[in-house]
Design a protein around this motif. Structure first.
Motif, PDB file in Angstrom:
ATOM      1  N   GLY A   1      -5.244  -7.293   0.625  1.00  0.00           N
ATOM      2  CA  GLY A   1      -5.103  -7.022   2.057  1.00  0.00           C
ATOM      3  C   GLY A   1      -6.445  -6.946   2.745  1.00  0.00           C
ATOM      4  N   LEU A   2      -7.448  -6.319   2.105  1.00  0.00           N
ATOM      5  CA  LEU A   2      -8.793  -6.262   2.683  1.00  0.00           C
ATOM      6  C   LEU A   2      -9.399  -7.655   2.787  1.00  0.00           C
ATOM      7  CD1 LEU A   2     -10.235  -3.077   0.959  1.00  0.00           C
ATOM      8  CD2 LEU A   2      -9.509  -3.339   3.333  1.00  0.00           C
ATOM      9  N   VAL A  60      -2.295  -4.406  -4.088  1.00  0.00           N
ATOM     10  CA  VAL A  60      -2.235  -5.125  -2.820  1.00  0.00           C
ATOM     11  C   VAL A  60      -3.429  -4.781  -1.936  1.00  0.00           C
ATOM     12  CG1 VAL A  60      -0.804  -5.516  -0.764  1.00  0.00           C
ATOM     13  CG2 VAL A  60       0.269  -5.224  -2.988  1.00  0.00           C
ATOM     14  N   GLY A  61      -4.047  -3.630  -2.144  1.00  0.00           N
ATOM     15  CA  GLY A  61      -5.160  -3.195  -1.298  1.00  0.00           C
ATOM     16  C   GLY A  61      -6.310  -4.189  -1.224  1.00  0.00           C
ATOM     17  N   PRO A  99       3.646   3.756  -4.944  1.00  0.00           N
ATOM     18  CA  PRO A  99       2.691   3.640  -3.833  1.00  0.00           C
ATOM     19  C   PRO A  99       1.240   3.506  -4.313  1.00  0.00           C
ATOM     20  CG  PRO A  99       4.254   5.377  -3.375  1.00  0.00           C
ATOM     21  CD  PRO A  99       4.493   4.943  -4.784  1.00  0.00           C
ATOM     22  N   ALA A 100       0.876   4.263  -5.342  1.00  0.00           N
ATOM     23  CA  ALA A 100      -0.490   4.157  -5.863  1.00  0.00           C
ATOM     24  C   ALA A 100      -0.729   2.774  -6.466  1.00  0.00           C
ATOM     25  CB  ALA A 100      -0.744   5.246  -6.908  1.00  0.00           C
ATOM     26  N   MET A 147       0.770   0.003  -5.610  1.00  0.00           N
ATOM     27  CA  MET A 147       0.685  -0.963  -4.514  1.00  0.00           C
ATOM     28  C   MET A 147      -0.687  -0.916  -3.844  1.00  0.00           C
ATOM     29  SD  MET A 147       3.425  -2.595  -4.702  1.00  0.00           S
ATOM     30  CE  MET A 147       3.588  -3.534  -3.230  1.00  0.00           C
ATOM     31  N   ILE A 148      -1.266   0.267  -3.706  1.00  0.00           N
ATOM     32  CA  ILE A 148      -2.597   0.377  -3.113  1.00  0.00           C
ATOM     33  C   ILE A 148      -3.623  -0.322  -3.983  1.00  0.00           C
ATOM     34  CG2 ILE A 148      -4.451   2.013  -2.578  1.00  0.00           C
ATOM     35  CD1 ILE A 148      -2.248   3.926  -1.584  1.00  0.00           C
ATOM     36  N   VAL A 149      -3.513  -0.136  -5.284  1.00  0.00           N
ATOM     37  CA  VAL A 149      -4.481  -0.745  -6.204  1.00  0.00           C
ATOM     38  C   VAL A 149      -4.296  -2.249  -6.278  1.00  0.00           C
ATOM     39  CG1 VAL A 149      -5.137  -0.873  -8.648  1.00  0.00           C
ATOM     40  CG2 VAL A 149      -4.799   1.349  -7.562  1.00  0.00           C
TER      41      VAL A 149
END
Length: 178
Positions: free
Chosen positions: A168-169, A164-165, A157-158, A160-162
């Motif tokens: 996505g923004l 894809v985040g 999850p971490a 993916m945040i780094v």
């Protein structure tokens, strides 16, 4: 309240059994861990000229832990009149690990046949060391599988945040701009 009572009742019933099984498993694991070194020491004592019972006495006096306590109990049984083979058999019943059962069977058989204990103890020590090495190797091979699920749950999850985040923004900004 009824659910809490049911959970509490279940915990009261099963917790002592679970704790007893866990203590038994830890005890047998500690005995298995100390067994190869103890057999090596016993083998050295018998090779030096001591008898099996005197060697066991030396090992019980010069080692610590649960296995030393078991050796002391075996020797106490012999002092109280039980035969060495019977007290070793009861030791194997108290500590039903494969290494202990194998050792007791080999020593009792050698004693019945009148064989020298030195080669028997040497073979038992080598077998115990090899069994321990294989057990450690098996546990080491299980580590990647045990690490896989925490890795997926915590690291993915971490990551993916780094990864894809920011993309996505950027997509959200583009959609609001148009």
């Amino acid at each position: 309240a009824a659910i809490l009572a049911a959970v509490s009742a279940t915990a009261v019933v099963f917790a002592p059994r679970y704790l007893a099984m866990r203590r038994k498993t830890e005890r047998l694991r500690a005995i298995d861990r100390d067994f190869p070194e103890t057999l090596d020491l016993l083998c050295i004592c018998v090779e030096a000229g001591l008898g099996l019972q005197a060697g066991l006495n030396h090992v019980a006096e010069n080692t610590d832990g649960l296995l030393a306590q078991e050796w002391r109990r075996v020797l106490n049984d012999v002092r109280l009149g039980a035969s060495l083979s019977r007290s070793l058999t009861s030791f194997a019943e108290r500590c039903p690990t494969p290494a202990v059962r194998h050792f007791v069977a080999a020593v009792n058989q050698a004693s019945e046949l009148g064989l020298s204990m030195v080669p028997v103890l040497r073979a038992q020590a080598a077998h115990a060391r090899e069994s321990r090495r294989l057990s450690i190797s098996e546990q080491a091979h299980k580590i990647p599988i045990k690490v896989l699920f925490p890795l997926i749950l915590c690291l993915l999850p971490a990551l993916m945040i780094v990864v894809v985040g920011p993309a996505g923004l950027a997509i959200v900004d583009q959609l609001h701009a148009t």
